[in-house]
Motif scaffolding. Structure first.
Motif, PDB file in Angstrom:
ATOM      1  N   LYS A  49       0.846  -1.194   0.000  1.00 60.73           N
ATOM      2  CA  LYS A  49       0.000   0.000   0.000  1.00 60.73           C
ATOM      3  C   LYS A  49       0.881   1.243   0.000  1.00 60.73           C
ATOM      4  CE  LYS A  49      -4.065  -1.898   2.320  1.00 60.73           C
ATOM      5  NZ  LYS A  49      -5.009  -1.744   3.464  1.00 60.73           N
ATOM      6  N   MET A  51       0.966   5.427  -0.057  1.00 61.83           N
ATOM      7  CA  MET A  51       0.249   6.682   0.162  1.00 61.83           C
ATOM      8  C   MET A  51       0.965   7.785  -0.603  1.00 61.83           C
ATOM      9  SD  MET A  51      -0.786   4.502   2.430  1.00 61.83           S
ATOM     10  CE  MET A  51       0.404   4.243   3.734  1.00 61.83           C
ATOM     11  N   SER A  53       0.616  11.769  -2.343  1.00 56.96           N
ATOM     12  CA  SER A  53      -0.131  13.024  -2.364  1.00 56.96           C
ATOM     13  C   SER A  53       0.661  14.067  -3.142  1.00 56.96           C
ATOM     14  CB  SER A  53      -0.404  13.517  -0.940  1.00 56.96           C
ATOM     15  OG  SER A  53       0.810  13.805  -0.266  1.00 56.96           O
ATOM     16  N   SER A 112      -4.648  13.221  -3.118  1.00 53.36           N
ATOM     17  CA  SER A 112      -4.012  12.115  -2.398  1.00 53.36           C
ATOM     18  C   SER A 112      -4.758  10.829  -2.714  1.00 53.36           C
ATOM     19  CB  SER A 112      -4.029  12.363  -0.883  1.00 53.36           C
ATOM     20  OG  SER A 112      -5.355  12.413  -0.399  1.00 53.36           O
ATOM     21  N   THR A 114      -4.424   6.205  -2.055  1.00 50.98           N
ATOM     22  CA  THR A 114      -3.714   5.032  -1.572  1.00 50.98           C
ATOM     23  C   THR A 114      -3.771   3.957  -2.634  1.00 50.98           C
ATOM     24  OG1 THR A 114      -4.302   5.523   0.725  1.00 50.98           O
ATOM     25  CG2 THR A 114      -3.583   3.280   0.233  1.00 50.98           C
ATOM     26  N   THR A 280       0.402   2.279  10.016  1.00 48.32           N
ATOM     27  CA  THR A 280       0.982   1.809   8.755  1.00 48.32           C
ATOM     28  C   THR A 280       2.158   0.877   8.992  1.00 48.32           C
ATOM     29  OG1 THR A 280       0.311   3.859   7.657  1.00 48.32           O
ATOM     30  CG2 THR A 280       2.009   2.551   6.566  1.00 48.32           C
TER      31      THR A 280
END
Length: 372
Positions: A49, A51, A53, A112, A114, A280
């Motif tokens: 995963k 993240m 942005s 943003s 994921t 996370t």
């Protein structure tokens, strides 16, 4: 079900961004719209995963900072950071490794997402992986696609710990609690002429390398500064050779008249972002570093209580005068809860503590002392 939820959010965001979108279209037709630019902020990844942005904005035309820049050049750069228009409601495609995902920029031009299926295997050493964001061609903004490149951090499997650090008045002299001095620094200095606290760069490099000197412990920089200052903070850290890390800043609608509010307001977003990092990376424990000027002590204490045994130690730089009795009381209360904390005005004292507790190499304290 998840797909329907994403589509609904996509439509809601598009509706919210309509006024800003119309403004962009009008500027384009009048020939007032600057060149669109895609900026990707450093992201982070765990277990496939990622993240990611960034921001869609008019190109601010910011030149790289120079130590010889005049006062007026520094003021002009800061004005550009806060006066450029962001591009809301625009579609953005994020591409990373073998996967891609679309999202929309919000009212402030920020986006943003994921990516949940990125094939990014973790290696023993921490690594940075390139990613790309593309704003497809749109007749209302730009006749051709606009893209930008960024990086995503994958912490190594062999790290000792992670470091979460505040920025203003923790590593960067900012005078955050003194409005006029803070504003003067923001306007008159740049990334190369702003000053770090003595020894902080050597201390952070030592934390990155760990007690063995051969690690690459991940760094995350948390701040109540807004994303408009991202380029300044990246250049500052690079110039002073601070460990390369992920920046987690505050969303704030940019505007020249709001420059004076920089770094102010609520700091609850710090707790939320730190909480996200702990969730996370459940297998990584953290060192937390901050100052006593903007509620870092309270925020870090809440985190330590929520995640028992995962906070290795808390270092608080005392930039604001606090009675010794109050600091002693806080320290005693936290130590009773087995939350190690050290209040100190100097980097060197924190370095000695870190060496004594097996966080950095004892030999590195000599380098830190030399810088101090």
């Amino acid at each position: 079900m998840q797909k329907q939820s994403n589509e609904l959010e996509f439509l809601k965001q598009k509706k919210r961004s309509l006024p800003g979108r119309l403004k962009v279209i009008l500027k384009h037709r009048l020939g007032w719209l600057g060149v669109p630019k895609v900026i990707i902020y450093r992201g982070f990844c765990s277990e496939g995963k990622a993240m990611v942005s960034g921001c869609l904005t008019e190109d601010k035309g910011l030149a790289k900072p120079d130590k010889q820049n005049s006062t007026w050049q520094n003021i002009l750069s800061m004005i550009k950071r806060y006066s450029s228009d962001q591009i809301p409601g625009a579609k953005v495609r994020i591409e990373l490794a073998n996967t891609a995902q679309e999202t929309l920029s919000n009212d402030n031009g920020l986006f943003s997402c994921t990516l949940s299926k990125a094939a990014l295997p973790a290696l023993p050493q921490s690594q940075w992986v390139a990613c790309k964001a593309v704003m497809p061609n749109n007749a209302s903004t730009e006749p051709k696609a606009v893209s930008g490149w960024g990086e995503v951090l994958i912490p190594g499997t062999d790290v000792d710990f992670g470091v979460i650090s505040d920025i203003d008045d923790t590593i960067l002299v900012s005078h955050s609690t003194q409005f006029l001095r803070k504003l003067r620094l923001m306007l008159l200095r740049n990334a190369l002429t702003r000053k770090p606290f003595p020894g902080v760069d050597a201390f952070y490099r030592a934390l990155s390398k760990g007690v063995s000197g051969g690690k690459c412990n991940p760094f995350f920089y948390i701040s109540s500064s807004e994303w408009a200052l991202y380029d300044l903070l990246v250049d500052f850290c690079a110039h002073h050779k601070l460990p390369k890390g992920v920046f987690l800043l505050r969303e704030f609608k940019a505007g020249l008249l709001k420059l004076w509010k920089s770094g102010g307001g609520t700091h609850e977003h710090k707790f939320e972002k730190i909480d996200l990092l702990f969730k996370t990376y459940p297998n990584i424990n953290f060192v937390l570093i901050g100052d006593n000027g903007q509620h870092d002590t309270d925020i870090y204490t809440r985190i330590a209580r929520k995640y028992p045994k995962r906070v290795i130690t808390i270092y608080i730089r005392t930039v604001k005068k606090v009675k010794n009795r109050k600091m002693k009381k806080i320290s005693e209360e936290l130590w009773k809860e087995k939350i190690p904390i050290l209040f100190t005005p100097t980097t060197l004292e924190a370095a000695h503590h870190a060496a004594d507790n097996g966080l950095i190499s004892p030999a590195s304290v000599t380098d830190i002392a030399a810088e101090v």
